[in-house]
Design a protein around this motif. Structure first.
Motif, mmCIF file in Angstrom:
data_model
loop_
_atom_site.group_PDB
_atom_site.id
_atom_site.type_symbol
_atom_site.label_atom_id
_atom_site.label_comp_id
_atom_site.label_asym_id
_atom_site.label_seq_id
_atom_site.Cartn_x
_atom_site.Cartn_y
_atom_site.Cartn_z
ATOM 1 N N THR A 183 -1.139 0.563 0.076
ATOM 2 C CA THR A 183 -1.269 1.806 -0.172
ATOM 3 C C THR A 183 -1.940 2.053 2.121
ATOM 4 O O THR A 183 -1.366 1.444 2.398
ATOM 5 C CB THR A 183 -2.368 2.480 -0.362
ATOM 6 O OG1 THR A 183 -4.115 2.130 -0.416
ATOM 7 C CG2 THR A 183 -2.017 2.267 -1.689
ATOM 8 N N GLY A 184 -1.084 3.674 1.765
ATOM 9 C CA GLY A 184 -1.431 3.818 2.848
ATOM 10 C C GLY A 184 -1.913 5.483 3.142
ATOM 11 O O GLY A 184 -1.286 5.778 2.729
ATOM 12 N N THR A 185 -1.845 5.964 4.687
ATOM 13 C CA THR A 185 -1.521 6.495 5.398
ATOM 14 C C THR A 185 -1.338 7.038 6.243
ATOM 15 O O THR A 185 -1.978 6.016 7.200
ATOM 16 C CB THR A 185 -3.434 7.786 5.418
ATOM 17 O OG1 THR A 185 -4.263 7.212 5.934
ATOM 18 C CG2 THR A 185 -3.890 8.101 3.470
ATOM 19 N N ALA A 214 -2.460 3.641 8.132
ATOM 20 C CA ALA A 214 -3.171 2.962 8.213
ATOM 21 C C ALA A 214 -2.441 2.592 6.570
ATOM 22 O O ALA A 214 -1.830 2.658 6.476
ATOM 23 C CB ALA A 214 -4.258 3.488 7.310
ATOM 24 N N MET A 215 -2.592 0.832 6.621
ATOM 25 C CA MET A 215 -2.295 0.160 5.153
ATOM 26 C C MET A 215 -3.008 -0.645 5.069
ATOM 27 O O MET A 215 -3.666 -1.863 5.709
ATOM 28 C CB MET A 215 -0.728 -0.715 5.698
ATOM 29 C CG MET A 215 0.181 -1.067 4.574
ATOM 30 S SD MET A 215 1.064 -2.179 5.017
ATOM 31 C CE MET A 215 0.303 -3.465 6.037
ATOM 32 N N GLN A 216 -3.354 -0.899 3.096
ATOM 33 C CA GLN A 216 -4.154 -1.850 2.087
ATOM 34 C C GLN A 216 -3.612 -2.005 1.508
ATOM 35 O O GLN A 216 -2.580 -1.398 0.869
ATOM 36 C CB GLN A 216 -5.105 -0.626 2.507
ATOM 37 C CG GLN A 216 -6.386 -0.388 2.949
ATOM 38 C CD GLN A 216 -5.446 1.108 3.659
ATOM 39 O OE1 GLN A 216 -4.245 1.707 2.446
ATOM 40 N NE2 GLN A 216 -5.883 1.579 4.696
ATOM 41 N N GLN A 236 -5.736 -5.641 5.463
ATOM 42 C CA GLN A 236 -6.133 -3.959 6.884
ATOM 43 C C GLN A 236 -5.617 -4.277 7.968
ATOM 44 O O GLN A 236 -5.205 -5.029 8.508
ATOM 45 C CB GLN A 236 -7.562 -3.491 6.860
ATOM 46 C CG GLN A 236 -8.438 -3.717 5.237
ATOM 47 C CD GLN A 236 -8.245 -2.784 3.775
ATOM 48 O OE1 GLN A 236 -7.912 -1.988 4.634
ATOM 49 N NE2 GLN A 236 -8.934 -3.042 2.761
ATOM 50 N N ALA A 238 -4.166 -0.928 10.533
ATOM 51 C CA ALA A 238 -4.612 0.347 11.381
ATOM 52 C C ALA A 238 -3.847 0.764 12.888
ATOM 53 O O ALA A 238 -4.175 -0.305 13.651
ATOM 54 C CB ALA A 238 -5.743 0.284 11.451
#
Length: 536
Positions: A183-185, A214-216, A236, A238
């Protein structure tokens, strides 16, 4: 080679080219389809054209190859005139991604059956078994807006995406049903893209920026059995102040980029892109069991400062160049008795590889540099507890260039197929035949010693017998050898052999006994001379 799905999604989501002129929703939709088709996508959707407003529902952009298939689906796209010679485009609903690709099937580590005595070897190897794997995901773009102006032959897309959120599901291993969520934004994403029709094809340029990305990955990894393997993963990442610019050109003909990349490049396809960001920070935390059922854990963090990455592709070659400043990493792993920590002032790399078959030699380049490399004292103390070796920052430079003949297009699908001889035995023949090699510089500065090498070689019919000269200077080597003996890391008798070997290839510089020089000369017929003395 299929264009990466993430890049394609970005291009499709952000838009597909000058002065204010009347452009209609239908023309914008057609331009977007043409742009996508130039990169190998087939576009379908249900279109309702009301003149000043055009609506496309279930717009699907599909790229299909021989063994893979990727699609991006937009539930609804609205193209509406703004009243000032522009068109406003809005994406409604979640964008869906689906990618299916084929990989070799997992095999047991068993010996192959040998042919029976007197039996002929198979003329061709049996085709490898494959399995399908699938990646799915969604992209949310709330509050998105794209405004298009220009003419059908020259359109400018200006877009704004306050937030872009993605949620992907990735496969783990072939034959496994387990998946990994990613997931990420991306926040503050804005930019423009211009598409200009030219010579039957299209020339595109783009410029975009984003405040942060950002990505997780938080996942439960599958176990091989009840007592081994598996575990948890928390990753994580960023980045801040991202920016990307680039240009691209597609030829007038349509090509399947999965199997016809070589033909597309020969017809004039080009791509030139740069990516920069101010900072990158990341961390990981893993836990699980090894094959023996023993618990294993690992945690760590990493970060960099400003970075600059450039990529270019054309019939003239495939190029990559990157520079990153202020890199550092720290990690603690249960299988190591000490934490690992290091830092770099700068790391850089550059590569140019010719990709098009031709009789004439083409330039290539390979460069890599580490500057200001330091390690934590905990690592040094393992082999130098009394600090006898200098712990000054180390550096490494490798800079090579030359010319080579390419005997086969590197994007030819046949390159990935196993080759066999008349007896059915596998053979490996390089399509890369070097003609010249220039050692612009190979340099190492570490633990009080320095080495610097330059030179040039030419290759004839036998690449194993080059002709040319390599020159080297070395400082602090004798002092380093003395310290290694004093520390007990190298026995005196072994060091004597190393000194004798070094004396064959290097000699003391005049007026500076701790500096060594070396001239290695490669002559016709495979002869090699070191400082005028023949060693081969």
């Amino acid at each position: 080679m299929v264009r990466p799905l993430a890049t394609s999604v970005l291009a499709l989501t952000l838009g597909a080219g000058s002065a204010l002129a009347d452009v209609t929703p239908a023309q914008v939709w057609q331009n977007l389809q043409d742009y996508s088709a130039d990169y190998g996508y087939q576009v379908t959707g249900t279109v309702e054209d009301a003149g000043n407003t055009l609506t496309v529902t279930d717009a699907v952009f599909t790229m299909a190859g021989e063994t893979d298939n990727s699609s991006v689906t937009f539930p609804k796209m609205t193209f509406q005139e703004t009243g000032d010679a522009r068109v406003r485009v809005v994406v409604e609903g979640d964008v869906a991604l689906n990618s299916r690709f084929t990989v070799p099937a997992p095999t047991e580590d068993l010996p192959e059956d040998a042919p029976e005595a007197g039996a002929e070897a198979p003329s061709e190897p049996a085709p490898a078994e494959t399995v399908d794997m699938t990646m799915t995901g969604t992209i949310k773009v709330p509050g998105n807006e794209m405004v298009v102006s220009g003419t059908p032959e020259d359109m400018l897309y200006e877009y704004s995406y306050p937030t872009l959120a993605f949620d992907f599901t990735l496969p783990t291993e072939p034959g496994q049903d387990a998946t990994i969520p990613v997931t990420g934004t991306v926040t503050g994403l804005a930019g423009s893209q211009r598409n200009v029709a030219s010579d039957g094809g299209m020339t595109s340029s783009f410029d975009l920026k984003a405040a942060q990305a950002a990505m997780q990955i938080v996942a439960q990894m599958p176990a091989e059995d009840a007592d081994a393997g598996g575990g948890t993963l928390d990753f994580q990442l960023a980045l801040t102040n991202l920016a990307s610019q680039g240009t691209g050109k597609t030829p007038g003909q349509a090509f399947d980029l999965g199997s016809q990349m070589a033909q597309a490049l020969a017809a004039g396809m080009t791509l030139d892109t740069t990516v920069t960001y101010d900072t990158l920070e990341g961390s990981f935390d893993v836990a699980g069991r090894d094959e023996n059922g023993q618990d294993q854990t690992g945690t760590g963090s990493f970060a960099t400062g400003a970075s600059d990455i450039a990529f270019q592709m054309s019939g003239g070659g495939l190029g990559y160049k990157a520079t990153t400043a202020d890199a550092k990493a720290e990690m603690t792993i249960s299988t190591l008795p000490f934490p690992v920590s290091y830092a770099l002032d700068q790391i850089s790399g550059e590569m140019l590889i010719p990709v098009t078959k031709g009789d004439a030699a083409q330039p290539f380049k390979l460069a890599y540099a580490l500057e200001g490399l330091t390690f934590a004292d905990a690592i040094w103390n393992l082999f130098d507890p009394t600090s006898q070796l200098p712990r000054d920052p180390a550096s490494l430079i490798v800079d090579l260039s030359g010319d080579a003949v390419i005997t086969q297009d590197l994007f030819d699908p046949a390159m990935g197929q196993p080759q066999t001889d008349a007896d059915g035995m596998p053979v490996s023949e390089s399509p890369f035949l070097p003609e010249t090699l220039t050692v612009n510089r190979i340099a190492l500065d570490a633990v009080g010693a320095k080495a610097d090498i330059t030179g040039a070689l030419e290759f004839g019919d036998n690449p194993n017998e080059p002709v040319g000269t390599l020159n080297g200077t070395f400082e602090g080597v004798n002092g380093l050898m003395d310290k290694l003996v004093a520390m007990g890391l190298v026995p005196q008798e072994q060091m004597m052999g190393m000194r004798m070997m070094m004396a064959m290839f290097a000699k003391p510089a005049e007026g500076n006994p701790d500096q060594l020089t070396s001239e290695i000369e490669f002559r016709e017929g495979g002869q090699i001379f070191a400082n005028g003395q023949q060693v081969k």
